[in-house]
Design a protein around this motif. Structure first.
Motif, PDB file in Angstrom:
ATOM      1  N   THR A 127      42.306  40.686  50.854  1.00 19.79           N
ATOM      2  CA  THR A 127      42.024  41.884  50.066  1.00 19.79           C
ATOM      3  C   THR A 127      40.676  42.475  50.445  1.00 19.79           C
ATOM      4  OG1 THR A 127      43.355  41.092  48.207  1.00 19.79           O
ATOM      5  CG2 THR A 127      41.684  42.755  47.716  1.00 19.79           C
ATOM      6  N   GLU A 132      41.509  49.825  53.118  1.00 17.67           N
ATOM      7  CA  GLU A 132      42.555  50.670  52.539  1.00 17.67           C
ATOM      8  C   GLU A 132      43.946  50.315  53.050  1.00 17.67           C
ATOM      9  OE1 GLU A 132      41.588  54.735  53.119  1.00 17.67           O
ATOM     10  OE2 GLU A 132      39.700  54.630  51.998  1.00 17.67           O
ATOM     11  N   LYS A 134      45.604  47.463  52.655  1.00 13.70           N
ATOM     12  CA  LYS A 134      46.022  46.215  52.010  1.00 13.70           C
ATOM     13  C   LYS A 134      47.533  46.032  52.056  1.00 13.70           C
ATOM     14  CE  LYS A 134      42.114  46.041  48.772  1.00 13.70           C
ATOM     15  NZ  LYS A 134      41.429  47.223  49.332  1.00 13.70           N
ATOM     16  N   GLU A 321      49.052  43.821  46.638  1.00 12.46           N
ATOM     17  CA  GLU A 321      48.054  44.887  46.665  1.00 12.46           C
ATOM     18  C   GLU A 321      47.626  45.273  45.251  1.00 12.46           C
ATOM     19  OE1 GLU A 321      47.624  49.322  48.673  1.00 12.46           O
ATOM     20  OE2 GLU A 321      49.506  48.723  47.742  1.00 12.46           O
ATOM     21  N   LEU A 322      48.549  45.199  44.304  1.00 12.89           N
ATOM     22  CA  LEU A 322      48.281  45.679  42.950  1.00 12.89           C
ATOM     23  C   LEU A 322      47.440  44.708  42.132  1.00 12.89           C
ATOM     24  CD1 LEU A 322      49.082  48.169  41.224  1.00 12.89           C
ATOM     25  CD2 LEU A 322      50.964  46.771  40.293  1.00 12.89           C
ATOM     26  N   ARG A 325      43.703  45.187  41.580  1.00 13.78           N
ATOM     27  CA  ARG A 325      43.354  46.462  40.956  1.00 13.78           C
ATOM     28  C   ARG A 325      43.292  46.383  39.438  1.00 13.78           C
ATOM     29  NH1 ARG A 325      43.756  50.332  44.977  1.00 13.78           N
ATOM     30  NH2 ARG A 325      45.107  49.814  46.735  1.00 13.78           N
ATOM     31  N   PRO A 329      36.300  43.862  41.289  1.00 16.93           N
ATOM     32  CA  PRO A 329      36.421  43.204  42.587  1.00 16.93           C
ATOM     33  C   PRO A 329      35.822  41.799  42.594  1.00 16.93           C
ATOM     34  CG  PRO A 329      35.687  45.472  42.868  1.00 16.93           C
ATOM     35  CD  PRO A 329      35.647  45.192  41.393  1.00 16.93           C
ATOM     36  N   THR A 332      38.481  39.044  41.904  1.00 18.43           N
ATOM     37  CA  THR A 332      39.753  39.103  42.629  1.00 18.43           C
ATOM     38  C   THR A 332      40.409  37.736  42.720  1.00 18.43           C
ATOM     39  OG1 THR A 332      39.105  41.035  43.945  1.00 18.43           O
ATOM     40  CG2 THR A 332      40.813  39.615  44.860  1.00 18.43           C
ATOM     41  N   PRO A 395      47.709  49.664  37.182  1.00 16.11           N
ATOM     42  CA  PRO A 395      46.620  50.377  37.866  1.00 16.11           C
ATOM     43  C   PRO A 395      47.134  51.516  38.725  1.00 16.11           C
ATOM     44  CG  PRO A 395      46.370  47.992  38.109  1.00 16.11           C
ATOM     45  CD  PRO A 395      47.732  48.228  37.522  1.00 16.11           C
ATOM     46  N   GLU A 399      41.330  53.281  44.908  1.00 21.25           N
ATOM     47  CA  GLU A 399      40.675  52.047  45.335  1.00 21.25           C
ATOM     48  C   GLU A 399      39.685  51.579  44.284  1.00 21.25           C
ATOM     49  OE1 GLU A 399      41.027  50.202  48.324  1.00 21.25           O
ATOM     50  OE2 GLU A 399      42.856  51.377  48.333  1.00 21.25           O
ATOM     51  N   PRO A 400      39.399  50.243  44.220  1.00 24.57           N
ATOM     52  CA  PRO A 400      38.399  49.753  43.296  1.00 24.57           C
ATOM     53  C   PRO A 400      37.057  50.447  43.484  1.00 24.57           C
ATOM     54  CG  PRO A 400      39.621  47.934  44.265  1.00 24.57           C
ATOM     55  CD  PRO A 400      40.036  49.173  44.989  1.00 24.57           C
TER      56      PRO A 400
END
Length: 407
Positions: A127, A132, A134, A321-322, A325, A329, A332, A395, A399-400
């Motif tokens: 991650t 971008e 991911k 990927e989700l 989010r 971060p 994670t 989410p 992006e975060p």
């Protein structure tokens, strides 16, 4: 060729993590599917003792994912990945060298703990490194994992012609090579403080109701993925009368994964929300179990396997990927760890239900029962994700915050 070109477009660290997953699954499936036979037939252990050894390994992994996730957040994913692979090297070597119950239990604990460490840590590192892209990174991750899950049993079957210890030492050697490669190649990243203690991190994640709802909604995905090793092989053997038929299911699925995974992820990524495609993937996974429910034979089982793999290819990269989010971060790894604890427990319950349905269907002459049960699991999970999406609980695509700040 498309897979290799896509892989070369990522940083070296991501490339290594993809190869790492190929090696992890090869080493794991080279050994673990044959462990029960070794314990029972070669060492003469009772079924109860075999169950204890296997149960300890599974419990050590499923129950400690949260530890691995927190360690990745606090100590850095790189070190946790290396430690996990080193522990599995030792654990698998003990399976080869030890015959006593105490040694085998220690091997089970170490190999399970190893998985609990590197599984969330690898996903955390991926991650962080994929930026971008991911979804594409996790799509490739799925390709390499599926390929390893095919190679492992085939290699294990060949090595068992020598003996089990050769298989175990080969698996340990694979993890030893991975450990060294990660230590040499993976760059260390600065660890951002989480701002609270470990218990505070856990409370924050467990207090995220949307995340927990999503994790429980994914019970269908993990339950149905596990049917690649339970219901589908059993159905293939019943349909053909050949024990090797299960291998054909894996081979066809792996070929489909290599050919389609990246194409599917790239095409769907730009067409609607991730949550919508996760729901669609889960629905396809559920519908995959409809053909064998209404028609016996090898073709319906093969169609079921292909649809199941297709559903996984649609949903899995976007699920991975989700997950990060949902929160900060800095947490994670904790999110991945708790997600795997929740989904692991839920899937264990789901597998128990499927196993009951298989037994009940056989006793009552209702061969369709376990297939319909699996279809309902998939459709219920798809409905759960769709409901969360309609409520706005999942989410958005953005992006975060930390990644946006670097743009």
């Amino acid at each position: 060729m498309r897979t290799w070109r896509e892989m070369r477009g990522f940083p070296l660290a991501v490339q290594l993590l993809l190869v790492n997953q190929l090696g992890v699954n090869t080493g794991f499936y080279l050994l673990i599917p044959y462990l029960a036979t070794h314990l029972g037939e070669n060492l003469g252990m009772s079924a109860a003792v075999v169950g204890i050894v296997l149960g300890v390994r599974n419990l050590s992994q499923q129950g400690l994912f949260i530890i691995g996730g927190s360690a990745a957040d606090r100590l850095g994913a790189r070190g946790v990945i290396i430690a996990g692979c080193a522990l599995r090297t030792v654990g698998f070597a003990l399976f080869a060298l030890g015959d006593g119950l105490a040694v085998l239990l220690a091997a089970s604990v170490l190999s399970g703990l190893a998985g609990a460490l590197f599984n969330p840590a690898v996903r955390t590192y991926l991650t962080q490194e994929a930026g971008e892209r991911k979804a594409e990174a996790f799509a490739l991750f799925n390709v390499f994992a599926t390929t390893g899950a095919l190679i492992g049993p085939l290699l294990g079957s060949a090595l068992l012609l020598v003996d089990f210890r050769t298989s175990a030492l080969t698996a340990a050697g694979i993890f030893a090579v991975l450990t060294v490669a990660q230590a040499l190649v993976l760059p260390a990243r600065k660890v951002e403080p989480t701002g609270s203690g470990v218990l505070g991190d856990w409370r924050e994640v467990l207090g995220n109701r949307a995340f927990l709802a999503f994790a429980f909604a994914m019970v269908g995905m993990f339950t149905l993925e596990n049917q690649l090793y339970l219901l589908l092989p059993d159905g293939a053997r019943e349909a053909t009368g050949w024990d090797g038929a299960a291998g054909i299911v894996f081979l066809v699925g792996t070929v489909a994964n290599l050919a389609l995974q990246l194409r599917i992820t790239r095409r769907l990524k730009s067409r609607g929300s991730r949550a919508r495609w996760i729901a669609v993937g889960l629905a396809v996974m559920g519908l995959a179990f409809v053909p064998p429910a209404f028609s016996a034979g090898a073709v319906p089982v093969l169609a079921s396997a292909l649809l199941l793999y297709l559903g996984i290819m649609i949903a899995s990269p976007f699920v991975m990927e989700l997950i990060p989010r949902f929160g900060r971060p800095e947490l994670t790894g904790t999110y991945f760890g708790i997600f795997y604890v929740v989904s692991g427990v839920a899937a264990a319950v789901g597998n128990t239900v499927v196993g009951w349905a298989m037994d009940a269907g056989e006793r009552g002459g209702h061969a369709w029962l376990p297939w319909v049960c699996c279809a309902l699991f998939g459709l219920a999970s798809a409905g759960g994700v769709a409901w969360l999406r309609r409520r706005g609980s999942l989410p958005a695509l953005a992006e975060p915050v930390r990644e946006r700040a670097h743009a």
